[in-house]
Structure formats: C-alpha cells, structure tokens
Design an enzyme around this catalytic site. Structure first.
Site, PDB file in Angstrom:
ATOM      1  N   ARG A 218       0.855  -1.188   0.000  1.00  0.00           N
ATOM      2  CA  ARG A 218       0.000   0.000   0.000  1.00  0.00           C
ATOM      3  C   ARG A 218       0.895   1.242   0.000  1.00  0.00           C
ATOM      4  O   ARG A 218       2.098   1.154   0.130  1.00  0.00           O
ATOM      5  CB  ARG A 218      -1.007  -0.004   1.177  1.00  0.00           C
ATOM      6  N   GLY A 219       0.233   2.395  -0.204  1.00  0.00           N
ATOM      7  CA  GLY A 219       0.994   3.632  -0.356  1.00  0.00           C
ATOM      8  C   GLY A 219       1.210   3.851  -1.848  1.00  0.00           C
ATOM      9  O   GLY A 219       1.623   2.934  -2.572  1.00  0.00           O
ATOM     10  N   ALA A 220       0.916   5.077  -2.298  1.00  0.00           N
ATOM     11  CA  ALA A 220       0.844   5.329  -3.742  1.00  0.00           C
ATOM     12  C   ALA A 220       2.091   4.897  -4.523  1.00  0.00           C
ATOM     13  O   ALA A 220       1.980   4.134  -5.496  1.00  0.00           O
ATOM     14  CB  ALA A 220       0.515   6.805  -3.976  1.00  0.00           C
TER      15      ALA A 220
ATOM     16  N   ARG B 200      -6.712  -0.760  -7.583  1.00  0.00           N
ATOM     17  CA  ARG B 200      -7.179   0.298  -6.654  1.00  0.00           C
ATOM     18  C   ARG B 200      -7.396   1.571  -7.477  1.00  0.00           C
ATOM     19  O   ARG B 200      -6.632   1.837  -8.397  1.00  0.00           O
ATOM     20  CB  ARG B 200      -6.171   0.547  -5.522  1.00  0.00           C
TER      21      ARG B 200
ATOM     22  N   GLN C 190      -2.834   3.252   9.640  1.00  0.00           N
ATOM     23  CA  GLN C 190      -1.486   3.240   9.055  1.00  0.00           C
ATOM     24  C   GLN C 190      -0.518   4.115   9.856  1.00  0.00           C
ATOM     25  O   GLN C 190       0.671   3.842   9.901  1.00  0.00           O
ATOM     26  CB  GLN C 190      -1.523   3.742   7.606  1.00  0.00           C
TER      27      GLN C 190
ATOM     28  N   ASP D 269      -2.016  10.747  -2.871  1.00  0.00           N
ATOM     29  CA  ASP D 269      -2.380   9.635  -3.762  1.00  0.00           C
ATOM     30  C   ASP D 269      -2.665  10.113  -5.176  1.00  0.00           C
ATOM     31  O   ASP D 269      -2.478   9.376  -6.135  1.00  0.00           O
ATOM     32  CB  ASP D 269      -3.568   8.875  -3.193  1.00  0.00           C
TER      33      ASP D 269
ATOM     34  N   ASN E 201      -5.556  12.447  -0.491  1.00  0.00           N
ATOM     35  CA  ASN E 201      -4.697  11.658   0.399  1.00  0.00           C
ATOM     36  C   ASN E 201      -5.621  10.932   1.376  1.00  0.00           C
ATOM     37  O   ASN E 201      -6.851  11.086   1.319  1.00  0.00           O
ATOM     38  CB  ASN E 201      -3.689  12.568   1.120  1.00  0.00           C
ATOM     39  N   LYS E 202      -5.043  10.149   2.240  1.00  0.00           N
ATOM     40  CA  LYS E 202      -5.822   9.314   3.161  1.00  0.00           C
ATOM     41  C   LYS E 202      -6.916  10.117   3.865  1.00  0.00           C
ATOM     42  O   LYS E 202      -6.690  11.251   4.281  1.00  0.00           O
ATOM     43  CB  LYS E 202      -4.853   8.695   4.180  1.00  0.00           C
TER      44      LYS E 202
HETATM   45  O1  MRU Z   1      -4.725   3.296   1.605  1.00  0.00           O
HETATM   46  P1  MRU Z   1      -3.228   3.485   1.620  1.00  0.00           P
HETATM   47  O2  MRU Z   1      -2.577   3.011   2.870  1.00  0.00           O
HETATM   48  O3  MRU Z   1      -2.575   2.954   0.363  1.00  0.00           O
HETATM   49  O4  MRU Z   1      -3.094   5.065   1.590  1.00  0.00           O
HETATM   50  C1  MRU Z   1      -1.828   5.642   1.671  1.00  0.00           C
HETATM   51  C2  MRU Z   1      -1.858   7.111   1.722  1.00  0.00           C
HETATM   52  O5  MRU Z   1      -2.894   7.755   1.681  1.00  0.00           O
HETATM   53  C3  MRU Z   1      -0.530   7.777   1.715  1.00  0.00           C
HETATM   54  O6  MRU Z   1      -0.527   8.924   2.502  1.00  0.00           O
HETATM   55  C4  MRU Z   1      -0.209   8.157   0.256  1.00  0.00           C
HETATM   56  O7  MRU Z   1      -0.346   7.034  -0.572  1.00  0.00           O
HETATM   57  C5  MRU Z   1       1.141   8.682   0.105  1.00  0.00           C
HETATM   58  S1  MRU Z   1       2.332   7.394   0.257  1.00  0.00           S
HETATM   59  C6  MRU Z   1       3.888   7.985  -0.028  1.00  0.00           C
END
Ligand code: MRU
Length: 353
Positions: free
Chosen positions: A51-53, A96, A202, A243, A253-254
């Site tokens: 996970r994470g962009a 996703r 997270q 994201d 973002n999250k």
């Molecule tokens: O749902 P996730 O855990 O994939 O979401 C992650 C985030 O929102 C992060 O803040 C974003 O992807 C930046 S990661 C460098």
C-alpha cells in the site's frame, strides 16, 4: 525486528517474482511475501498487502511483468501476446482506483509493450528491466523530495503527519517521512506527531514503527486530537503524502487529511504535501474528478477483529479525501517545492519534463 526500516526495500523484483513486505501484519510481524502471478499481485494491491501510492505503482509495474511471464509460456503468436498483455495491464491498473501512481507505472509498462519490436522473450526482459529501473528511481526521487523538504523544516520543529507516507509506502525512504528523515539528519532536535489514521491505522501501525526504528522521536495521537495540539502551539508544520494531485493542486490523500489541513489553516500552520511528480494527474483539472475508493465496511465496524459498534448501523467508508489547493502551503517534489498558483507551477513543471 532487526533491520532499520529506512534500509529495507518495501518491494523488489527478484529474478522471476516480486518480493514485498506484508503490510497487513504490522506492527506485530515483519514478513516478506513472494508474489509469483499477476492475479496474486492484483489481490496484494487490492487487499493492501502492499500500500501507499508509490509502492503500489511499482507493484503494478511488477504485476505486468508477472502477467507477461505467464503469457510467455502459452506459445502465443506475438500479436496475440501483445493484445492479451495489454488487456492484463489494464486490469492490473484497476486493482485500486485513487492512487494515480498505479496507472502511471502500468502506463510506463504499456509504452514498452506497444513500442518494442523485440521477440516475446526479449520483450519480457525489457519489462523486467523497466520495473527495476522504476524501483531504483523511486528511492532517488524520495531522497530529492527529502532534501528539498528539509529546507522548509524549522529548527526544533514538531511535524504532524497523517497516514504513512514513509519507506513502507514507497520502495524506500518515503515522501513525507523522507522529508522527516532528511530534516532529522540535519537537525536531530525535530520530532513527529503521528495521527493514528482510522480506520486502518497506518499512522499507528506503520508510521510509528518506521520512525521509532530509525530513532526519530515520535508521539502517537488519535485523529481528533490534531487541532487540540495545534491550538496549544505544539505543532510547527504538517507534511503528508498524496495519492493523486489534480492539475490545480487539489490533493487526494488518506481520509482525514482534509480535516488536518483545515485545522492547520485556522491555526496558521504551514501544510505541505510531499509527493513525486508521478502523483500529479495532469489530465484532471480539479480534485472533483479524483475517484475516491470506497472500502469494506468492516474496517469501520471492527478493530482487531472485534466489533466496536451496534449491529446494523449504517456505514460509509471512503478511503481518501481531497484537500483543496488553497489549504496547501507547498507541494514538495523531486523537482523542487511547487507554490501557488498551482495551476501555473504544475503546468510549468510538465512543460519542462
Ligand atoms: O490506503 P493506503 O494506505 O494505500 O493510503 C496511503 C496514503 O494515503 C498515503 O498517505 C499516500 O499514498 C502517500 S504514500 C507515499
């Protein structure tokens, strides 16, 4: 756990498969998992094993290689191989919806598939090489983001972050936490406040883990506490990841990031986004157009497998929100810090790419 998180690779291509850290097990276990088929990769992205962009971008690129390897065993004519692989690549990009790095990295692989004149086995190896190149570039980019970002971190700063935009959300080093790492290397008096980041925690499970492993002083707070600490003058700046960033700077973002940005504006605290250029989706004008993932309801109704609410209550669970550009002090990228007017600063960056 014996390895420092900042030294590990969250995702890495090894010979014929992709190896990744299983992020569903944090903070209890640190375990690598080998992904050997395209469908396994699709599921790993969807179920947030990775996970994470930026990390899911690399996962998508690896996923295309895995599909290519599978199709390569089918004795297809080259045209048929290319057609089927492009379809599989498109499917991979749907694992996703919000983080545009996934579509970006799959598109990079599709360009190779479309432009290469090589025979199938050679084409597969070109895709592998490209996956590895994107992997290596991710770390270099994050270090540049870190260096630019460190310049705007005040001495002794307490930095608030939301979710996890660290080494574990990228191949390594991190974006928002890359800024923290670079700033800490220059000034070890800085510290971090990490939002828990419900529903998947997270911030609690991953950000506190990777920062404490790196010896960076970190305080965990629950999501609702941020304005309390801002009012008390205990937060000097906010840095979060992204994201997807629209052409006007609106940033997904999250979920919960928007709330933090509003609170920061009210308290006159700088609010920065840290993200690679690949997170900017120049094809969409504003944040209104960013697709927001709706996630499973049990993420809200349960914590660690235990129900926390009345049975039958209504649930809505958007995974992301969009922070409007007027709340953003700057967007820290590998090309420098973009400032308002974002429509112009983003367009200028893309002109010179
Ligand atoms: O749902 P996730 O855990 O994939 O979401 C992650 C985030 O929102 C992060 O803040 C974003 O992807 C930046 S990661 C460098």
């Amino acid at each position: 756990m014996t390895e420092f998180i900042s030294k590990i690779r969250t995702i890495q291509w090894i010979d014929t498969y992709s190896r990744m850290v299983d992020q569903t097990l944090f903070p209890d276990e640190f375990k690598y998992i080998n992904i050997t088929t395209g469908q396994q990769m699709f599921d790993a992205i969807k179920n947030m094993i990775v996970r994470g962009a930026p990390a899911i971008g690399i996962a998508g690129a690896h996923g295309v290689v895995l599909y290519a390897q599978e199709l390569g065993k089918k004795n297809l004519a080259r045209d048929e191989f290319v057609k089927e692989l492009l379809e599989k690549a498109d499917y991979m990009a749907t694992s996703r919806p919000t983080a545009v790095n996934l579509m970006w990295a799959v598109e990079k692989q599709k360009e190779i598939i479309k432009n290469s004149k090589s025979e199938i086995s050679e084409l597969i190896s070109e895709l592998k090489q490209n996956g590895i190149k994107l992997e290596n570039e991710d770390i270099e980019i994050n270090k540049k983001i870190g260096d630019y970002g460190a310049e705007v971190v005040p001495k002794n700063a307490t930095i608030l972050t939301h979710c996890n935009a660290g080494a574990l959300a990228t191949v390594g080093y991190g974006t928002a936490l890359g800024v923290v790492r670079s700033a800490f290397a220059k000034d070890n008096t800085i510290q971090v406040f990490a939002d828990e980041t419900r529903p998947r925690q997270q911030g609690a499970r991953i950000t506190t883990l990777e920062l404490t492993m790196d010896g960076i002083p970190t305080t965990l707070i629950t999501d609702g506490m941020c304005s309390y600490f801002m009012k008390k003058g205990m937060i000097d700046m906010v840095v979060v990841g992204a994201d997807r960033i629209a052409a006007n700077g609106d940033t997904a973002n999250k979920i919960g990031t928007y709330t933090v940005a509003i609170a920061a504006k009210y308290h006159n605290i700088p609010f920065y986004i840290a993200a690679p250029i690949s997170t900017i989706d120049i094809n969409i004008k504003t944040g209104e157009e960013i697709p927001i993932e709706e996630r499973a309801h049990d993420e809200v109704t349960h914590i660690n497998g235990k129900t926390i609410c009345a049975k039958g209550v209504n649930i809505i669970n958007p995974g992301f929100d969009v922070t409007p550009n007027e709340l953003i002090t700057g967007i820290i990228t590998e090309k420098g810090i973009l400032k308002p007017d974002y429509k112009k600063s983003i367009a200028d960056i893309f002109k010179n790419l």
